[in-house]
Design an enzyme around this catalytic site. Sequence first.
Site, PDB file in Angstrom:
ATOM      1  N   GLU A  41      -5.597  -8.243   6.226  1.00  0.00           N
ATOM      2  CA  GLU A  41      -5.273  -6.897   6.258  1.00  0.00           C
ATOM      3  C   GLU A  41      -4.907  -6.304   7.568  1.00  0.00           C
ATOM      4  O   GLU A  41      -5.603  -6.612   8.587  1.00  0.00           O
ATOM      5  CB  GLU A  41      -6.576  -6.083   5.555  1.00  0.00           C
ATOM      6  CG  GLU A  41      -6.866  -6.580   4.229  1.00  0.00           C
ATOM      7  CD  GLU A  41      -8.251  -5.670   3.835  1.00  0.00           C
ATOM      8  OE1 GLU A  41      -8.815  -6.203   3.019  1.00  0.00           O
ATOM      9  OE2 GLU A  41      -8.393  -4.586   4.517  1.00  0.00           O
ATOM     10  N   SER A  42      -3.905  -5.328   7.514  1.00  0.00           N
ATOM     11  CA  SER A  42      -3.650  -4.506   8.562  1.00  0.00           C
ATOM     12  C   SER A  42      -2.784  -5.103   9.644  1.00  0.00           C
ATOM     13  O   SER A  42      -3.055  -6.152  10.178  1.00  0.00           O
ATOM     14  CB  SER A  42      -4.784  -3.798   9.181  1.00  0.00           C
ATOM     15  OG  SER A  42      -5.451  -3.082   8.300  1.00  0.00           O
ATOM     16  N   GLU A  52     -14.447  -5.785   1.903  1.00  0.00           N
ATOM     17  CA  GLU A  52     -13.709  -5.906   3.329  1.00  0.00           C
ATOM     18  C   GLU A  52     -14.935  -6.236   4.576  1.00  0.00           C
ATOM     19  O   GLU A  52     -15.818  -5.333   4.537  1.00  0.00           O
ATOM     20  CB  GLU A  52     -12.914  -4.570   3.658  1.00  0.00           C
ATOM     21  CG  GLU A  52     -12.053  -4.464   4.769  1.00  0.00           C
ATOM     22  CD  GLU A  52     -11.284  -3.329   5.101  1.00  0.00           C
ATOM     23  OE1 GLU A  52     -10.513  -3.119   4.117  1.00  0.00           O
ATOM     24  OE2 GLU A  52     -11.776  -2.503   5.613  1.00  0.00           O
ATOM     25  N   LYS A  72       0.696   4.627   1.217  1.00  0.00           N
ATOM     26  CA  LYS A  72       0.102   5.088   2.521  1.00  0.00           C
ATOM     27  C   LYS A  72       0.924   6.145   2.650  1.00  0.00           C
ATOM     28  O   LYS A  72       1.830   5.977   3.629  1.00  0.00           O
ATOM     29  CB  LYS A  72      -0.265   4.155   3.338  1.00  0.00           C
ATOM     30  CG  LYS A  72      -1.168   4.330   4.372  1.00  0.00           C
ATOM     31  CD  LYS A  72      -1.542   3.075   5.212  1.00  0.00           C
ATOM     32  CE  LYS A  72      -2.309   3.432   6.537  1.00  0.00           C
ATOM     33  NZ  LYS A  72      -2.579   2.054   7.160  1.00  0.00           N
ATOM     34  N   LYS A 104      -7.799   2.668  -3.191  1.00  0.00           N
ATOM     35  CA  LYS A 104      -8.125   2.621  -1.602  1.00  0.00           C
ATOM     36  C   LYS A 104      -8.651   3.696  -1.276  1.00  0.00           C
ATOM     37  O   LYS A 104      -8.188   5.083  -1.129  1.00  0.00           O
ATOM     38  CB  LYS A 104      -6.750   2.306  -0.929  1.00  0.00           C
ATOM     39  CG  LYS A 104      -6.988   1.698   0.572  1.00  0.00           C
ATOM     40  CD  LYS A 104      -7.209   0.500   0.483  1.00  0.00           C
ATOM     41  CE  LYS A 104      -7.628   0.096   2.206  1.00  0.00           C
ATOM     42  NZ  LYS A 104      -6.623   0.146   2.930  1.00  0.00           N
ATOM     43  N   ASN A 124     -10.015  -7.427   7.827  1.00  0.00           N
ATOM     44  CA  ASN A 124      -9.312  -6.372   8.328  1.00  0.00           C
ATOM     45  C   ASN A 124      -8.979  -6.634  10.014  1.00  0.00           C
ATOM     46  O   ASN A 124     -10.083  -6.809  10.819  1.00  0.00           O
ATOM     47  CB  ASN A 124      -9.898  -5.008   8.265  1.00  0.00           C
ATOM     48  CG  ASN A 124      -8.613  -3.837   8.172  1.00  0.00           C
ATOM     49  OD1 ASN A 124      -7.833  -3.855   8.832  1.00  0.00           O
ATOM     50  ND2 ASN A 124      -9.178  -2.508   7.694  1.00  0.00           N
ATOM     51  N   GLU A 135       0.838  -1.228  -0.175  1.00  0.00           N
ATOM     52  CA  GLU A 135       0.044  -0.022  -0.016  1.00  0.00           C
ATOM     53  C   GLU A 135       0.822   1.190  -0.114  1.00  0.00           C
ATOM     54  O   GLU A 135       1.768   1.278   0.982  1.00  0.00           O
ATOM     55  CB  GLU A 135      -1.020  -0.119   1.252  1.00  0.00           C
ATOM     56  CG  GLU A 135      -1.902   1.027   1.111  1.00  0.00           C
ATOM     57  CD  GLU A 135      -3.199   0.604   2.042  1.00  0.00           C
ATOM     58  OE1 GLU A 135      -4.124  -0.060   1.730  1.00  0.00           O
ATOM     59  OE2 GLU A 135      -3.253   1.147   3.162  1.00  0.00           O
TER      60      GLU A 135
END
Length: 268
Positions: free
Chosen positions: A227-228, A173, A66, A125, A194, A64
């Site tokens: 994710e994350s 998501e 970001k 995103k 997530n 990503e």
Amino acid sequence: MTRPPPEPSLPPLNLSAVPGVLGRIVSERAADYDGADPALGPVRPAARRFEAALQSPGLSLIAEIKRASPSQGAIAPLDPVDAAQAYRQGGAAALSVLTEPRHFDGHPDFLRAVVGAVDLPALRKDFVIHPAMLREAADWGASAALLMVSVLGEATAAYLEMAHHLGLDALVEVHSDSELDLALESGARIIGVNNRDLTTLHIDLDVSPRLIRRAREAGFGGVLVAESGYRTPADLAQVRGLADAVLVGSSLAGSADLAQATRDLLRE
Ligand SMILES: O=C(O)c1ccccc1NCC(=O)[C@H](O)[C@H](O)COP(=O)(O)O
């Protein structure tokens, strides 16, 4: 007499029910797109590049771009194209490019530039709350868009259909059991779990393995993305053999050498 084409309908969203940080972000995005044209235009062909990139053997990486976030504040003033090229050299299979400007320092130009310069499928995103955001994603060259069940609720299936109409893949998501049920019912082909609760920003790396197992037990045969919160190869080991892909932003974006950090993270 020829009749005018039917007005495209806007699936109703209950954004005032979205709590916390996420609630603030989506109400700002709703104001940004208030009055935008919801028309999608003609059906566009589906290339399914994003989905295909996540189906290679092993754990594929969505890296990503970001530059900032509500949890971290400023992360790094990344040049989007340089970052995308570094991620590609490091072994990323796909890219996630933030276009939300206020909290993530994203911009549509970042997505357009990355798509024009780097041959990896890119996800727009953002916090999709209006069909125009999907039309933009397709116009800007994205291969996929993010659809958040926590935001779209029962309208998730309608937004998924719109994404497919535009030839986009959709990363649907979820963060909870009830959201996973909605995602499964929606017909999603790619589901992301997530680990971050976007209302409190709390991260729990046990969320992805648990919900990914549940999705498989329910017979889901599509692509599953964790994710994350992933920072180390040991973190990724928790989802190897379970998830098809992992989405990583902050830990890579904040590193000094993005290509090397990507290689190091993917080391088994
Ligand atoms: O990252 C945040 O602080 C955040 C806050 C509010 C809404 C969404 C947020 N992030 C979106 C994401 O889920 C992540 O950008 C993505 O999964 C990568 O996570 P990470 O590797 O932890 O940066």
